[in-house]
Design a protein around this motif. Structure first.
Motif, PDB file in Angstrom:
ATOM      1  N   GLY A   3       7.006  -4.653   6.483  1.00  0.00           N
ATOM      2  CA  GLY A   3       6.284  -5.603   5.780  1.00  0.00           C
ATOM      3  C   GLY A   3       7.238  -6.565   5.072  1.00  0.00           C
ATOM      4  O   GLY A   3       8.430  -6.437   4.775  1.00  0.00           O
ATOM      5  N   LEU A   5       7.875  -7.258   2.058  1.00  0.00           N
ATOM      6  CA  LEU A   5       8.494  -6.837   0.722  1.00  0.00           C
ATOM      7  C   LEU A   5       9.801  -5.640   1.032  1.00  0.00           C
ATOM      8  O   LEU A   5      10.360  -5.352   0.266  1.00  0.00           O
ATOM      9  CB  LEU A   5       7.594  -6.137  -0.192  1.00  0.00           C
ATOM     10  CG  LEU A   5       6.466  -7.288  -0.685  1.00  0.00           C
ATOM     11  CD1 LEU A   5       5.421  -6.470  -1.594  1.00  0.00           C
ATOM     12  CD2 LEU A   5       6.906  -8.316  -1.312  1.00  0.00           C
ATOM     13  N   ARG A 207      -0.883  -3.867   5.761  1.00  0.00           N
ATOM     14  CA  ARG A 207      -1.230  -3.779   4.514  1.00  0.00           C
ATOM     15  C   ARG A 207      -1.445  -5.014   3.590  1.00  0.00           C
ATOM     16  O   ARG A 207      -1.123  -6.101   4.230  1.00  0.00           O
ATOM     17  CB  ARG A 207       0.007  -3.366   3.584  1.00  0.00           C
ATOM     18  CG  ARG A 207       1.041  -1.792   4.209  1.00  0.00           C
ATOM     19  CD  ARG A 207       1.803  -1.112   3.162  1.00  0.00           C
ATOM     20  NE  ARG A 207       2.797  -2.168   2.809  1.00  0.00           N
ATOM     21  CZ  ARG A 207       3.964  -2.570   3.366  1.00  0.00           C
ATOM     22  NH1 ARG A 207       4.261  -1.692   4.067  1.00  0.00           N
ATOM     23  NH2 ARG A 207       4.727  -2.969   2.812  1.00  0.00           N
ATOM     24  N   HIS A 208      -1.979  -4.782   2.559  1.00  0.00           N
ATOM     25  CA  HIS A 208      -2.721  -6.212   2.015  1.00  0.00           C
ATOM     26  C   HIS A 208      -1.510  -7.150   1.497  1.00  0.00           C
ATOM     27  O   HIS A 208      -1.440  -8.185   1.680  1.00  0.00           O
ATOM     28  CB  HIS A 208      -3.298  -5.678   0.667  1.00  0.00           C
ATOM     29  CG  HIS A 208      -3.959  -6.766   0.033  1.00  0.00           C
ATOM     30  ND1 HIS A 208      -3.471  -7.375  -1.180  1.00  0.00           N
ATOM     31  CD2 HIS A 208      -4.897  -7.491  -0.023  1.00  0.00           C
ATOM     32  CE1 HIS A 208      -3.953  -8.286  -1.583  1.00  0.00           C
ATOM     33  NE2 HIS A 208      -4.934  -8.579  -0.957  1.00  0.00           N
ATOM     34  N   ASP A 209      -0.253  -6.325   1.287  1.00  0.00           N
ATOM     35  CA  ASP A 209       0.862  -7.397   0.795  1.00  0.00           C
ATOM     36  C   ASP A 209       1.511  -8.091   2.103  1.00  0.00           C
ATOM     37  O   ASP A 209       2.376  -9.101   1.964  1.00  0.00           O
ATOM     38  CB  ASP A 209       1.891  -6.511   0.094  1.00  0.00           C
ATOM     39  CG  ASP A 209       2.628  -5.487   0.961  1.00  0.00           C
ATOM     40  OD1 ASP A 209       1.822  -4.463   1.201  1.00  0.00           O
ATOM     41  OD2 ASP A 209       3.535  -5.797   1.311  1.00  0.00           O
ATOM     42  N   GLU A 210       1.014  -7.718   3.580  1.00  0.00           N
ATOM     43  CA  GLU A 210       1.555  -8.366   4.346  1.00  0.00           C
ATOM     44  C   GLU A 210       0.730  -9.604   4.900  1.00  0.00           C
ATOM     45  O   GLU A 210       1.251 -10.084   5.773  1.00  0.00           O
ATOM     46  CB  GLU A 210       1.564  -7.431   5.663  1.00  0.00           C
ATOM     47  CG  GLU A 210       2.738  -6.276   5.492  1.00  0.00           C
ATOM     48  CD  GLU A 210       2.817  -5.258   6.530  1.00  0.00           C
ATOM     49  OE1 GLU A 210       3.693  -5.279   7.175  1.00  0.00           O
ATOM     50  OE2 GLU A 210       1.786  -4.623   6.709  1.00  0.00           O
TER      51      GLU A 210
END
Length: 387
Positions: A3, A5, A207-210
């Motif tokens: 991702g 991050l 994922r949510h952060d992606e």
């Protein structure tokens, strides 16, 4: 795939060929934007290119020329997109300088597959019909095994395109039809199978952060209270019985085309009941470019919340590259429940009607039920149908 991050900034990359000639070096300096859309159903996939044409460095491509695009990240490599054919070219000045837009459609949908024909088939099964149509159009047939063996009997095609003929036999079963890269593919919706190749796809986890943006629409849509699938007696020329499936609290839904026997009617009723009640939640998701995402595959969400996490069935994906970067825009739906495979015990077209049975959806799946309320097994169904 890592991702945003987990990695340093990657560089978007792509490659474009026209009629087998790589024109990437000439197009790269003048590219405003490109997008490619992969759809689940037979809706034509699309490729759009918008170019700065002020110096006319790119010749206007001829209509019908082949287009081949690969897109991805320079650090991880490119992913080939389906084959396209130039369908439309627009150019001119709309106040922002001279520009040209090249629009491509799925190559296999521009041929005789859409032309009306009139003929009859004695196809034994759905698989036989799909293989015959595919061969007539120079395509390779790929049919899900649980659909291929469904008996369909006599088929009439009257001023109807081959594409529509297959679609009207496939869609009442809750299945998807796709033509791409020389293949005519028939698969179960939500089965995790590529709509373009018919091959299994690994689920892609996001994922949510992606997620750059995401939006879920939940519809309070009642399931079909019943589904009617009439059988037409070809000898008598009348409708001889009706099949009912589903026990929801919504309005009844009628299967448009009749079935020649109990198993076909069962499969169509089950497919229609499933389709009528399954589109309850839809997802729109945008994330950094993920070229491996394809229509027909699974999207697995993590960290979005209990209401959203889990498996989603991808309906369409648009990969877009412009001044804002490389993004993938996904439309997905909650996957349909598993359905019972159609049996092979069927009545021949024109066989005598069998009163006193119906198809219902129970906790154990879709079953044929007799007058006394007891389920009929495959042998009993075949005997009742006169097979």
């Amino acid at each position: 795939m890592p991702g945003p991050l987990d990695r340093p900034r990657w560089t978007p990359d792509w490659r474009l060929s026209v009629s087998g000639q790589d024109i990437t070096p000439r197009v790269r300096p003048v590219l405003f934007s490109l997008s490619v859309t992969d759809n689940l159903q037979a809706d034509s996939d699309e490729l759009d290119l918008r170019l700065d044409w002020r110096d006319r460095a790119i010749a206007v491509p001829r209509r019908g020329a082949s287009l081949a695009l690969a897109i991805g990240w320079r650090e991880t490599g490119l992913v080939d997109m389906p084959a396209f054919t130039v369908d439309e070219v627009q150019y001119g000045n709309q106040g922002q300088g001279l520009t040209m837009t090249i629009r491509g459609r799925a190559a296999d949908l521009r041929g005789p597959l859409r032309a009306p024909r009139s003929r009859s088939f004695g196809a034994a099964t759905l698989g036989d019909l799909v293989h015959r149509i595919a061969a007539d159009n120079g395509l390779t047939a790929v049919v899900a095994p649980d659909l291929a063996g469904l008996t369909i009997g006599h088929v009439d095609q009257a001023a109807e395109s081959d594409l529509h003929l297959i679609a009207r036999h496939v869609r009442p079963l809750g299945a998807a039809l796709k033509v791409a890269d020389g293949r005519l593919v028939v698969t179960r919706v939500g089965a995790g199978i590529s709509a373009g190749t018919g091959r299994p796809l690994d689920g892609e986890t996001v994922r949510h952060d992606e997620a750059l943006t995401w939006w879920v629409t939940a519809q309070d849509r009642a399931g079909a209270s019943s589904v009617a699938a009439p059988r037409h007696d070809l000898d008598a020329g009348v409708t001889t019985w009706e099949v009912v499936a589903g026990d929801g609290d919504g309005p009844p839904v009628e299967v448009r085309y009749g079935a020649p026997g109990p198993a076909q009617a069962q499969a169509r009723a089950a497919g229609t009941a499933q389709d009528a009640g399954r589109r309850k939640e839809t997802l729109r998701l945008t994330l950094e470019g993920r070229p491996a995402l394809m229509a027909g595959g699974d999207l697995i969400l993590e960290g979005f919340g209990d209401e959203t996490d889990g498996r989603w069935a991808i309906q369409s994906v648009t990969h877009r590259l412009d001044v804002s970067g490389f993004r993938s825009e996904v439309e997905a739906e909650t996957p349909p429940p598993a359905t019972a495979a159609a049996g092979s015990a069927t009545a021949a077209p024109g066989a005598a009607a069998v009163p006193g049975w119906r198809v219902v959806e129970t906790e154990d799946g879709v079953q044929v039920i007799g007058l006394d309320g007891s389920p009929l097994d495959a042998a009993a169904t075949a005997e009742a149908a006169g097979a």
